[in-house]
Enzyme design. Structure first.
Site, PDB file in Angstrom:
ATOM      1  N   HIS A 137       3.828   2.942  12.253  1.00 60.12           N
ATOM      2  CA  HIS A 137       4.650   1.817  11.788  1.00 60.12           C
ATOM      3  C   HIS A 137       3.950   0.520  12.198  1.00 60.12           C
ATOM      4  O   HIS A 137       4.336  -0.151  13.154  1.00 60.12           O
ATOM      5  CB  HIS A 137       6.059   1.903  12.362  1.00 60.12           C
ATOM      6  CG  HIS A 137       6.989   2.671  11.494  1.00 60.12           C
ATOM      7  ND1 HIS A 137       7.417   2.221  10.263  1.00 60.12           N
ATOM      8  CD2 HIS A 137       7.552   3.898  11.657  1.00 60.12           C
ATOM      9  CE1 HIS A 137       8.219   3.105   9.713  1.00 60.12           C
ATOM     10  NE2 HIS A 137       8.318   4.138  10.525  1.00 60.12           N
ATOM     11  N   ASP A 194      10.026  -0.061  11.029  1.00 59.09           N
ATOM     12  CA  ASP A 194      10.930   0.575  11.986  1.00 59.09           C
ATOM     13  C   ASP A 194      11.928  -0.435  12.549  1.00 59.09           C
ATOM     14  O   ASP A 194      13.105  -0.119  12.750  1.00 59.09           O
ATOM     15  CB  ASP A 194      10.135   1.255  13.100  1.00 59.09           C
ATOM     16  CG  ASP A 194       9.080   0.344  13.726  1.00 59.09           C
ATOM     17  OD1 ASP A 194       8.609  -0.598  13.063  1.00 59.09           O
ATOM     18  OD2 ASP A 194       8.712   0.571  14.905  1.00 59.09           O
ATOM     19  N   TYR A 212       2.901  -5.240  -7.491  1.00 64.25           N
ATOM     20  CA  TYR A 212       4.188  -5.905  -7.358  1.00 64.25           C
ATOM     21  C   TYR A 212       4.154  -7.288  -7.990  1.00 64.25           C
ATOM     22  O   TYR A 212       3.121  -7.969  -7.971  1.00 64.25           O
ATOM     23  CB  TYR A 212       4.553  -6.049  -5.879  1.00 64.25           C
ATOM     24  CG  TYR A 212       4.742  -4.737  -5.158  1.00 64.25           C
ATOM     25  CD1 TYR A 212       5.043  -3.569  -5.851  1.00 64.25           C
ATOM     26  CD2 TYR A 212       4.615  -4.658  -3.779  1.00 64.25           C
ATOM     27  CE1 TYR A 212       5.219  -2.374  -5.194  1.00 64.25           C
ATOM     28  CE2 TYR A 212       4.797  -3.467  -3.105  1.00 64.25           C
ATOM     29  CZ  TYR A 212       5.093  -2.315  -3.822  1.00 64.25           C
ATOM     30  OH  TYR A 212       5.270  -1.128  -3.160  1.00 64.25           O
ATOM     31  N   GLU A 235      10.448  -6.184  20.756  1.00 63.17           N
ATOM     32  CA  GLU A 235      11.817  -5.738  20.511  1.00 63.17           C
ATOM     33  C   GLU A 235      12.840  -6.811  20.857  1.00 63.17           C
ATOM     34  O   GLU A 235      14.007  -6.711  20.441  1.00 63.17           O
ATOM     35  CB  GLU A 235      12.087  -4.462  21.291  1.00 63.17           C
ATOM     36  CG  GLU A 235      11.283  -3.279  20.778  1.00 63.17           C
ATOM     37  CD  GLU A 235      11.459  -2.021  21.605  1.00 63.17           C
ATOM     38  OE1 GLU A 235      11.266  -0.923  21.043  1.00 63.17           O
ATOM     39  OE2 GLU A 235      11.776  -2.134  22.814  1.00 63.17           O
TER      40      GLU A 235
END
Length: 408
Positions: free
Chosen positions: A105, A110, A304, A381
């Site tokens: 990741h 995540d 895209y 985090e």
């Protein structure tokens, strides 16, 4: 004047940090690629299982769509988190590092999943304040697999009944200070198309090129000609970037090969410029090939579209971020990023905004830190509660009742 509805939002998001971090680490340990992510989907379903959500899973992919109904009728808004990892060996040294060889990741998906799942929990506790529905879009296949388009085809935009009328997505950024938000109105990320060129000449001996038709100088000339196409045909105020990233020919030193190959990508910030480059690229390669006596075959693979933020929705997100994160943590990006993002498919159909949330670990210079898609990227985090609060604020603001909010 600050909106009192957001007064406790950051604290509520912070209270969910342990479960948000736990889900993030579970997904980080077990990264999956592409459109089929069964283990990731199971983790999401477990995280949402005790919430009052209407959950459906994709038929063509491992997508998860969850709908939260508010206490009052009203429109629907969509919040997206992408799920898939990258084909990359992790070299971070994290104790919760990838346990899957060749998958990582490295783009922060995540974190996106974990933030969106905790936002669902936070909003479920505040369902009494919602006049309408929230659609949570857990999307596989963002890394080149057109996962958003698959989910749109399977009805994610109509999951709550009527079509959603606003959409919002966050993407963590390893080169921005943790907990800071940046976005901009209009184009924020580019369209991305790829091309391949096969140049066909006539093989022969390296000592006698006059008896052959050498595709190598033709291919080399195309590299320069394609750069001239960009600098002389594309306006500087609506730019394009073209890179030849692979060129291959031959097998040994004394053989002129019959064929040569080019591959690359071009990025554009408007559909007009995209169409121009797609039209002119084959003409340039064919003309250069003809001048060298070679036949040329060009293939362009559409990627895209341009990711275009709605100006009104973007202004609203910036205002929400100032209230939730603080004025000093919120800013407007001066320029788009030439990477691509398949949330563009949603924004083609629904007014909304795509924004970046900083996740550079403390103590690192954001300018020097490993970037997204690096095998050494570490996302902080500490940014997770900010993302949870921002997702929730977007829905609470969009679905505010016309009168006083109902009690929870």
């Amino acid at each position: 004047m600050p909106d009192t509805r957001f007064a406790g939002l950051a604290a509520e998001a912070e209270s969910l940090r342990p479960s948000t971090v736990a889900l993030r680490r579970e997904i980080h340990r077990h990264p999956e690629l592409g459109l089929h992510l069964p283990r990731t989907r199971e983790a999401i379903q477990r995280a949402l299982a005790d919430l009052p959500l209407e959950i459906t899973v994709g038929k063509a992919t491992s997508s998860v769509t969850a709908v939260l109904r508010g206490a009052l009728p009203g429109p629907a808004v969509l919040l997206r988190g992408d799920m898939d990892a990258l084909p990359l060996r992790e070299d971070t040294g994290l104790e919760f590092g990838s346990e899957v060889e060749g998958a990582m990741h490295a783009c922060g998906h995540d974190l996106h999943v974990a933030m969106l799942a905790s936002a669902a929990r936070l909003l479920a506790a505040r369902a009494g304040e919602l006049a309408g529905s929230v659609v949570f879009m857990f999307q596989p296949g963002e890394e080149g697999f057109h996962g958003a388009r698959h989910m749109i085809h399977e009805g994610v935009l109509e999951a709550a009944g009527d079509r959603v009328d606003r959409a919002f997505a966050l993407h963590v950024h390893g080169n921005m200070p943790a907990g800071h938000l940046r976005t901009r109105p209009g184009p924020i990320m580019a369209a991305a198309d790829t091309f391949s060129v096969r140049v066909v000449g006539k093989g022969g001996h390296g000592s006698a090129p006059h008896h052959a038709i050498d595709p190598v100088p033709a291919a080399a000339a195309m590299v320069g000609a394609l750069q001239t196409l960009i600098t002389r045909r594309v306006g500087v105020f609506d730019p394009a970037v073209l890179s030849v990233t692979r060129i291959a020919a031959g097998t040994t030193t004394n053989i002129i090969p019959e064929t040569a190959e080019l591959e690359g990508t071009f990025r554009t910030l408007s559909e007009d410029t995209r169409a121009l480059v797609r039209s002119e690229l084959p003409k340039v390669c064919e003309a250069v090939g003809a001048a060298h006596g070679c036949r040329v075959h060009v293939d362009i693979e559409p990627g895209y579209p341009v990711t275009v933020n709605d100006p009104m929705e973007t202004g609203r997100v910036l205002g929400l971020a100032e209230q939730v994160l603080g004025f000093d943590r919120t800013g407007v990006m001066p320029d788009p990023i030439m990477g691509a993002e398949d949330f563009s498919y949603v924004l083609q159909r629904v007014p909304g905004t795509f924004a970046f949330l900083g996740a550079c670990p403390p103590g690192l210079d954001p300018e020097q830190a490993p970037s997204n898609h690096s095998n050494r990227i570490v996302h902080d985090e500490g940014a997770l509660p900010a993302g949870v609060a921002l997702y929730a604020a977007f829905a609470l603001d969009a679905l505010r009742p016309a009168g006083p909010a109902l009690a929870g």
